[in-house]
Scaffold this motif. Structure first.
Motif, PDB file in Angstrom:
ATOM      1  N   TRP A 121      32.630 -19.346 -34.674  1.00 40.89           N
ATOM      2  CA  TRP A 121      33.360 -19.708 -33.453  1.00 40.89           C
ATOM      3  C   TRP A 121      32.423 -19.932 -32.265  1.00 40.89           C
ATOM      4  O   TRP A 121      32.806 -20.573 -31.294  1.00 40.89           O
ATOM      5  CB  TRP A 121      34.347 -18.584 -33.102  1.00 40.89           C
ATOM      6  CG  TRP A 121      33.680 -17.239 -33.030  1.00 40.89           C
ATOM      7  CD1 TRP A 121      33.009 -16.690 -31.966  1.00 40.89           C
ATOM      8  CD2 TRP A 121      33.571 -16.290 -34.087  1.00 40.89           C
ATOM      9  NE1 TRP A 121      32.489 -15.463 -32.284  1.00 40.89           N
ATOM     10  CE2 TRP A 121      32.822 -15.182 -33.587  1.00 40.89           C
ATOM     11  CE3 TRP A 121      34.029 -16.248 -35.402  1.00 40.89           C
ATOM     12  CZ2 TRP A 121      32.528 -14.070 -34.358  1.00 40.89           C
ATOM     13  CZ3 TRP A 121      33.738 -15.130 -36.166  1.00 40.89           C
ATOM     14  CH2 TRP A 121      33.002 -14.061 -35.652  1.00 40.89           C
ATOM     15  N   GLY A 163      42.024 -23.248 -25.663  1.00 42.44           N
ATOM     16  CA  GLY A 163      42.648 -22.730 -26.877  1.00 42.44           C
ATOM     17  C   GLY A 163      42.864 -23.814 -27.915  1.00 42.44           C
ATOM     18  O   GLY A 163      42.695 -23.580 -29.120  1.00 42.44           O
ATOM     19  N   TRP A 164      43.234 -25.010 -27.486  1.00 41.03           N
ATOM     20  CA  TRP A 164      43.458 -26.108 -28.423  1.00 41.03           C
ATOM     21  C   TRP A 164      42.166 -26.519 -29.116  1.00 41.03           C
ATOM     22  O   TRP A 164      42.170 -26.856 -30.294  1.00 41.03           O
ATOM     23  CB  TRP A 164      44.079 -27.295 -27.691  1.00 41.03           C
ATOM     24  CG  TRP A 164      45.464 -27.005 -27.182  1.00 41.03           C
ATOM     25  CD1 TRP A 164      46.260 -25.936 -27.525  1.00 41.03           C
ATOM     26  CD2 TRP A 164      46.222 -27.767 -26.251  1.00 41.03           C
ATOM     27  NE1 TRP A 164      47.461 -25.992 -26.855  1.00 41.03           N
ATOM     28  CE2 TRP A 164      47.470 -27.105 -26.063  1.00 41.03           C
ATOM     29  CE3 TRP A 164      45.975 -28.937 -25.539  1.00 41.03           C
ATOM     30  CZ2 TRP A 164      48.448 -27.597 -25.206  1.00 41.03           C
ATOM     31  CZ3 TRP A 164      46.958 -29.424 -24.686  1.00 41.03           C
ATOM     32  CH2 TRP A 164      48.178 -28.762 -24.525  1.00 41.03           C
ATOM     33  N   ASN A 167      41.468 -23.956 -31.689  1.00 39.02           N
ATOM     34  CA  ASN A 167      42.386 -24.088 -32.814  1.00 39.02           C
ATOM     35  C   ASN A 167      41.858 -25.065 -33.856  1.00 39.02           C
ATOM     36  O   ASN A 167      42.145 -24.925 -35.050  1.00 39.02           O
ATOM     37  CB  ASN A 167      43.759 -24.552 -32.330  1.00 39.02           C
ATOM     38  CG  ASN A 167      44.538 -23.448 -31.649  1.00 39.02           C
ATOM     39  OD1 ASN A 167      44.194 -22.277 -31.744  1.00 39.02           O
ATOM     40  ND2 ASN A 167      45.587 -23.821 -30.931  1.00 39.02           N
ATOM     41  N   HIS A 170      39.751 -23.186 -36.106  1.00 34.65           N
ATOM     42  CA  HIS A 170      40.585 -22.331 -36.953  1.00 34.65           C
ATOM     43  C   HIS A 170      41.204 -23.143 -38.088  1.00 34.65           C
ATOM     44  O   HIS A 170      41.216 -22.707 -39.246  1.00 34.65           O
ATOM     45  CB  HIS A 170      41.678 -21.681 -36.111  1.00 34.65           C
ATOM     46  CG  HIS A 170      42.525 -20.711 -36.864  1.00 34.65           C
ATOM     47  ND1 HIS A 170      42.013 -19.568 -37.452  1.00 34.65           N
ATOM     48  CD2 HIS A 170      43.859 -20.715 -37.150  1.00 34.65           C
ATOM     49  CE1 HIS A 170      42.986 -18.902 -38.054  1.00 34.65           C
ATOM     50  NE2 HIS A 170      44.114 -19.585 -37.883  1.00 34.65           N
ATOM     51  N   LEU A 171      41.690 -24.347 -37.795  1.00 31.42           N
ATOM     52  CA  LEU A 171      42.306 -25.202 -38.819  1.00 31.42           C
ATOM     53  C   LEU A 171      41.288 -25.626 -39.869  1.00 31.42           C
ATOM     54  O   LEU A 171      41.581 -25.667 -41.059  1.00 31.42           O
ATOM     55  CB  LEU A 171      42.921 -26.439 -38.160  1.00 31.42           C
ATOM     56  CG  LEU A 171      44.249 -26.221 -37.419  1.00 31.42           C
ATOM     57  CD1 LEU A 171      44.577 -27.430 -36.560  1.00 31.42           C
ATOM     58  CD2 LEU A 171      45.368 -25.970 -38.435  1.00 31.42           C
ATOM     59  N   VAL A 183      49.459 -27.441 -38.662  1.00 29.93           N
ATOM     60  CA  VAL A 183      48.975 -27.626 -37.290  1.00 29.93           C
ATOM     61  C   VAL A 183      49.978 -27.048 -36.303  1.00 29.93           C
ATOM     62  O   VAL A 183      49.608 -26.347 -35.351  1.00 29.93           O
ATOM     63  CB  VAL A 183      48.731 -29.121 -37.003  1.00 29.93           C
ATOM     64  CG1 VAL A 183      48.399 -29.341 -35.524  1.00 29.93           C
ATOM     65  CG2 VAL A 183      47.600 -29.653 -37.872  1.00 29.93           C
ATOM     66  N   VAL A 186      49.802 -23.199 -36.343  1.00 32.34           N
ATOM     67  CA  VAL A 186      48.598 -22.665 -35.690  1.00 32.34           C
ATOM     68  C   VAL A 186      48.710 -22.780 -34.180  1.00 32.34           C
ATOM     69  O   VAL A 186      48.439 -21.828 -33.440  1.00 32.34           O
ATOM     70  CB  VAL A 186      47.341 -23.389 -36.207  1.00 32.34           C
ATOM     71  CG1 VAL A 186      46.130 -23.033 -35.351  1.00 32.34           C
ATOM     72  CG2 VAL A 186      47.081 -23.031 -37.659  1.00 32.34           C
ATOM     73  N   TYR A 187      49.117 -23.955 -33.688  1.00 31.74           N
ATOM     74  CA  TYR A 187      49.208 -24.153 -32.247  1.00 31.74           C
ATOM     75  C   TYR A 187      50.369 -23.360 -31.649  1.00 31.74           C
ATOM     76  O   TYR A 187      50.291 -22.908 -30.500  1.00 31.74           O
ATOM     77  CB  TYR A 187      49.335 -25.643 -31.912  1.00 31.74           C
ATOM     78  CG  TYR A 187      48.004 -26.347 -31.898  1.00 31.74           C
ATOM     79  CD1 TYR A 187      47.355 -26.617 -30.703  1.00 31.74           C
ATOM     80  CD2 TYR A 187      47.377 -26.714 -33.074  1.00 31.74           C
ATOM     81  CE1 TYR A 187      46.124 -27.248 -30.673  1.00 31.74           C
ATOM     82  CE2 TYR A 187      46.145 -27.347 -33.071  1.00 31.74           C
ATOM     83  CZ  TYR A 187      45.524 -27.602 -31.868  1.00 31.74           C
ATOM     84  OH  TYR A 187      44.291 -28.220 -31.853  1.00 31.74           O
ATOM     85  N   GLN A 189      51.402 -20.402 -32.800  1.00 29.74           N
ATOM     86  CA  GLN A 189      50.973 -19.005 -32.762  1.00 29.74           C
ATOM     87  C   GLN A 189      49.984 -18.734 -31.636  1.00 29.74           C
ATOM     88  O   GLN A 189      49.889 -17.605 -31.146  1.00 29.74           O
ATOM     89  CB  GLN A 189      50.344 -18.624 -34.107  1.00 29.74           C
ATOM     90  CG  GLN A 189      51.339 -18.525 -35.253  1.00 29.74           C
ATOM     91  CD  GLN A 189      50.666 -18.179 -36.570  1.00 29.74           C
ATOM     92  OE1 GLN A 189      49.460 -18.369 -36.747  1.00 29.74           O
ATOM     93  NE2 GLN A 189      51.446 -17.680 -37.517  1.00 29.74           N
ATOM     94  N   SER A 190      49.237 -19.759 -31.238  1.00 30.77           N
ATOM     95  CA  SER A 190      48.238 -19.555 -30.173  1.00 30.77           C
ATOM     96  C   SER A 190      48.824 -19.729 -28.783  1.00 30.77           C
ATOM     97  O   SER A 190      48.122 -19.491 -27.787  1.00 30.77           O
ATOM     98  CB  SER A 190      47.082 -20.548 -30.350  1.00 30.77           C
ATOM     99  OG  SER A 190      47.468 -21.863 -29.973  1.00 30.77           O
ATOM    100  N   ASP A 194      47.007 -18.781 -25.284  1.00 31.45           N
ATOM    101  CA  ASP A 194      46.595 -19.862 -24.387  1.00 31.45           C
ATOM    102  C   ASP A 194      47.247 -19.698 -23.013  1.00 31.45           C
ATOM    103  O   ASP A 194      46.616 -19.957 -21.978  1.00 31.45           O
ATOM    104  CB  ASP A 194      46.978 -21.232 -24.981  1.00 31.45           C
ATOM    105  CG  ASP A 194      46.298 -21.490 -26.313  1.00 31.45           C
ATOM    106  OD1 ASP A 194      45.265 -20.852 -26.575  1.00 31.45           O
ATOM    107  OD2 ASP A 194      46.815 -22.316 -27.090  1.00 31.45           O
TER     108      ASP A 194
END
Length: 227
Positions: A121, A163-164, A167, A170-171, A183, A186-187, A189-190, A194
Motif C-alpha cells: 500500500w 480512498g478511491w 481502493n 485493494h481490488l 467494485v 469494495v467502494y 465498504q470504504s 472515506d
C-alpha cells in the motif's frame, strides 16, 4: 512554476507507470518500488536545482514539512482515516506550489510507514498524497481555492479521492475475478472510511488554515523560499 509543469507531469507518469507495472507483475519488492517512486517525486526538485542553486534552508523547509505531515499520523493511529496529513500537504502546496506539495505528500507517506509498517500500500499512498499536493498547488491561485469554503470543499473532495485511489490497490490484490459487482462492494465498504477522511480534512483545514498559511507565507516572502 509554469516551467516545472512538464517535469511534474513526467514524475506523475513515472508514478503511474511504476504502479501499473508493480500490479501487473505482482511484485513484492514494495520498499524498493517506494524508493523508485520517491526518486520520481524528487525529479522536479532536481531540475530546479539544475536551473538555479537550491538553498539549504529550502531543503530543510521541505524536509520539516514532510516530517510534520508524517508524524501527524501517529497521534491519530487509533482512528482509521482520521489524520491531518492531507491538510498539511494541502496547506504546504497552497503556499509553496505543486512541486513542493507533490514531494511533501510522497515523502510523508513513505516516512510515516516506517512507523506504521511498509507494505504494497505504501507506493499507492505516496501517489495519492502526492496527488493531493500536486492538485492543491496547481489550483492554489484560482478564485475557488482562495476562499475558505473553497479550500474546505477541496479537502473534502480529496478525502474521497484518496480512498478511491487506495481502493484500486485493494481490488488488484483480491484473488477473485474482476466484476463490477465486486467494485461496488469494495467502494461501498470504504464509504464511511472515506467520509471520515473527508470530514477530518475539513476539520483540520478549518483549524490550521489561517495560522499555517500566514506563517508559511511569511517565511516564503521574507526569505524568498521556493520562488
Amino acid at each position: 512554476m509554469a516551467k516545472l509543469r512538464f517535469p511534474l507531469l513526467i514524475a506523475l507518469g513515472l508514478f503511474i507507470g511504476a504502479l501499473a507495472l508493480s500490479s501487473a507483475l505482482k511484485d513484492r519488492h514494495y520498499l524498493l518500488l517506494s524508493l523508485v517512486l520517491l526518486c520520481a517525486a524528487l525529479l522536479p526538485l532536481f531540475l530546479r536545482l539544475e536551473r538555479r542553486k537550491l538553498e539549504p534552508r529550502e531543503l530543510v523547509l521541505l524536509a520539516v514539512l514532510a516530517a510534520l505531515a508524517a508524524v501527524s499520523r501517529i497521534p491519530f493511529a487509533a482512528l482509521p482515516s482520521v489524520k491531518p496529513v492531507s491538510a498539511i500537504v494541502i496547506l504546504s502546496a497552497y503556499v509553496f506550489g505543486a512541486e513542493a506539495g507533490f514531494l511533501i505528500g510522497a515523502v510523508a507517506a513513505l516516512v510515516s510507514n516506517l512507523y506504521f509498517g511498509q507494505g504494497p500500500w505504501t507506493p499507492w499512498q505516496m501517489f495519492a498524497w502526492g496527488m493531493v499536493g500536486l492538485t492543491a498547488g496547481w489550483l492554489r491561485n484560482t478564485r475557488w481555492m482562495r476562499t475558505r469554503p473553497g479550500l474546505l470543499v477541496f479537502g473534502f473532495i480529496w478525502g474521497f479521492l484518496f480512498g478511491w485511489i487506495m481502493n484500486i490497490w485493494h481490488l488488484i490484490g483480491l484473488p477473485d475475478a474482476f466484476s463490477w459487482g465486486l467494485v461496488a462492494v469494495v467502494y461501498g465498504q470504504s464509504f464511511y472510511f472515506d467520509l471520515a477522511h473527508a470530514l477530518s480534512n475539513v476539520v483540520f483545514l478549518s483549524i490550521l488554515a489561517g495560522g499555517w498559511i500566514k506563517v508559511l507565507e511569511r517565511f516564503r516572502k521574507k526569505y524568498g523560499l521556493l520562488r
